[in-house]
Design a protein around this motif. Structure first.
Motif, PDB file in Angstrom:
ATOM      1  N   ASP A  14     -73.240  -0.636  40.969  1.00 31.01           N
ATOM      2  CA  ASP A  14     -72.876  -0.907  42.356  1.00 31.01           C
ATOM      3  C   ASP A  14     -71.374  -0.733  42.536  1.00 31.01           C
ATOM      4  O   ASP A  14     -70.606  -0.847  41.587  1.00 31.01           O
ATOM      5  CB  ASP A  14     -73.304  -2.317  42.748  1.00 31.01           C
ATOM      6  CG  ASP A  14     -74.811  -2.512  42.648  1.00 31.01           C
ATOM      7  OD1 ASP A  14     -75.546  -1.506  42.696  1.00 31.01           O
ATOM      8  OD2 ASP A  14     -75.245  -3.655  42.504  1.00 31.01           O
ATOM      9  N   ILE A  15     -70.957  -0.478  43.756  1.00 36.68           N
ATOM     10  CA  ILE A  15     -69.554  -0.215  44.053  1.00 36.68           C
ATOM     11  C   ILE A  15     -68.968  -1.383  44.841  1.00 36.68           C
ATOM     12  O   ILE A  15     -69.541  -1.807  45.847  1.00 36.68           O
ATOM     13  CB  ILE A  15     -69.409   1.098  44.855  1.00 36.68           C
ATOM     14  CG1 ILE A  15     -69.903   2.264  44.008  1.00 36.68           C
ATOM     15  CG2 ILE A  15     -67.976   1.311  45.300  1.00 36.68           C
ATOM     16  CD1 ILE A  15     -69.949   3.577  44.737  1.00 36.68           C
ATOM     17  N   ARG A  27     -71.578  -2.364  47.632  1.00 36.37           N
ATOM     18  CA  ARG A  27     -72.513  -1.336  48.093  1.00 36.37           C
ATOM     19  C   ARG A  27     -73.460  -1.027  46.940  1.00 36.37           C
ATOM     20  O   ARG A  27     -73.031  -0.715  45.840  1.00 36.37           O
ATOM     21  CB  ARG A  27     -71.772  -0.084  48.537  1.00 36.37           C
ATOM     22  CG  ARG A  27     -70.920  -0.365  49.786  1.00 36.37           C
ATOM     23  CD  ARG A  27     -70.336   0.863  50.379  1.00 36.37           C
ATOM     24  NE  ARG A  27     -71.378   1.679  50.999  1.00 36.37           N
ATOM     25  CZ  ARG A  27     -71.162   2.912  51.446  1.00 36.37           C
ATOM     26  NH1 ARG A  27     -69.972   3.468  51.341  1.00 36.37           N
ATOM     27  NH2 ARG A  27     -72.139   3.606  51.992  1.00 36.37           N
ATOM     28  N   VAL A  28     -74.746  -1.149  47.210  1.00 33.31           N
ATOM     29  CA  VAL A  28     -75.787  -1.025  46.190  1.00 33.31           C
ATOM     30  C   VAL A  28     -76.470   0.334  46.324  1.00 33.31           C
ATOM     31  O   VAL A  28     -76.786   0.780  47.427  1.00 33.31           O
ATOM     32  CB  VAL A  28     -76.831  -2.155  46.360  1.00 33.31           C
ATOM     33  CG1 VAL A  28     -77.933  -2.043  45.339  1.00 33.31           C
ATOM     34  CG2 VAL A  28     -76.149  -3.511  46.299  1.00 33.31           C
ATOM     35  N   TRP A  29     -76.680   0.982  45.174  1.00 34.39           N
ATOM     36  CA  TRP A  29     -77.383   2.262  45.160  1.00 34.39           C
ATOM     37  C   TRP A  29     -78.871   2.036  45.420  1.00 34.39           C
ATOM     38  O   TRP A  29     -79.461   1.092  44.908  1.00 34.39           O
ATOM     39  CB  TRP A  29     -77.225   2.945  43.807  1.00 34.39           C
ATOM     40  CG  TRP A  29     -75.844   3.450  43.558  1.00 34.39           C
ATOM     41  CD1 TRP A  29     -74.847   2.813  42.888  1.00 34.39           C
ATOM     42  CD2 TRP A  29     -75.299   4.700  43.984  1.00 34.39           C
ATOM     43  NE1 TRP A  29     -73.718   3.586  42.867  1.00 34.39           N
ATOM     44  CE2 TRP A  29     -73.964   4.754  43.532  1.00 34.39           C
ATOM     45  CE3 TRP A  29     -75.793   5.783  44.699  1.00 34.39           C
ATOM     46  CZ2 TRP A  29     -73.135   5.848  43.772  1.00 34.39           C
ATOM     47  CZ3 TRP A  29     -74.967   6.870  44.930  1.00 34.39           C
ATOM     48  CH2 TRP A  29     -73.663   6.896  44.473  1.00 34.39           C
ATOM     49  N   ASP A  30     -79.492   2.909  46.188  1.00 35.49           N
ATOM     50  CA  ASP A  30     -80.932   2.888  46.415  1.00 35.49           C
ATOM     51  C   ASP A  30     -81.571   3.692  45.274  1.00 35.49           C
ATOM     52  O   ASP A  30     -81.659   4.921  45.333  1.00 35.49           O
ATOM     53  CB  ASP A  30     -81.263   3.504  47.777  1.00 35.49           C
ATOM     54  CG  ASP A  30     -82.731   3.425  48.129  1.00 35.49           C
ATOM     55  OD1 ASP A  30     -83.570   3.303  47.211  1.00 35.49           O
ATOM     56  OD2 ASP A  30     -83.047   3.517  49.322  1.00 35.49           O
ATOM     57  N   LEU A  98     -76.173   4.820  49.258  1.00 36.84           N
ATOM     58  CA  LEU A  98     -75.543   3.507  49.114  1.00 36.84           C
ATOM     59  C   LEU A  98     -75.822   2.643  50.340  1.00 36.84           C
ATOM     60  O   LEU A  98     -75.862   3.145  51.463  1.00 36.84           O
ATOM     61  CB  LEU A  98     -74.027   3.643  48.951  1.00 36.84           C
ATOM     62  CG  LEU A  98     -73.523   4.126  47.606  1.00 36.84           C
ATOM     63  CD1 LEU A  98     -72.070   4.558  47.695  1.00 36.84           C
ATOM     64  CD2 LEU A  98     -73.691   3.044  46.556  1.00 36.84           C
ATOM     65  N   SER A  99     -75.989   1.339  50.100  1.00 37.13           N
ATOM     66  CA  SER A  99     -76.162   0.420  51.223  1.00 37.13           C
ATOM     67  C   SER A  99     -74.865   0.357  52.031  1.00 37.13           C
ATOM     68  O   SER A  99     -73.801   0.710  51.540  1.00 37.13           O
ATOM     69  CB  SER A  99     -76.521  -0.981  50.707  1.00 37.13           C
ATOM     70  OG  SER A  99     -75.445  -1.504  49.958  1.00 37.13           O
TER      71      SER A  99
END
Length: 100
Positions: A14-15, A27-30, A98-99
């Motif tokens: 995640d970033i 920000r979470v990767w899908d 990314l979310s």
């Protein structure tokens, strides 16, 4: 019987985005969307290398490439698939996966 290749895909970390000096958000990767993108991009490339291919890309905690048969040069094939994964993934647009 089709030759099945299972790619166990681990999404990137995640970033952390700094919103202000004191506030950050993650920000979470899908992972599922990334896996679908990887499958779509990888399948035509692998179909040229492996006859009667069935490709499965799954989200996992540890990366791996598995076969339901014993390829002659398994190490070389894994390396080739790894390189193809890199080629496919270098074209992604991060904001699409990314979310907010």
């Amino acid at each position: 019987m089709p030759r099945t290749v299972q790619v166990r895909f681990v999404p990137p970390k995640d970033i952390q985005v700094k919103v202000s000096q004191t506030v950050t958000r993650t920000r979470v990767w899908d992972g599922e969307k990334l896996a679908a993108y990887l499958q779509e991009g990888l399948e035509p490339l692998l179909s040229k290398m492996i006859d009667d291919l069935e490709l499965l890309v799954v989200v996992a905690k540890a990366p791996d490439i598995r076969f339901n048969w014993k390829p002659e040069k398994i190490v070389e094939l894994r390396e080739q698939i790894g390189q193809l994964i890199g080629t496919v993934m270098e074209d992604i647009e991060p904001d699409e996966y990314l979310s907010e």
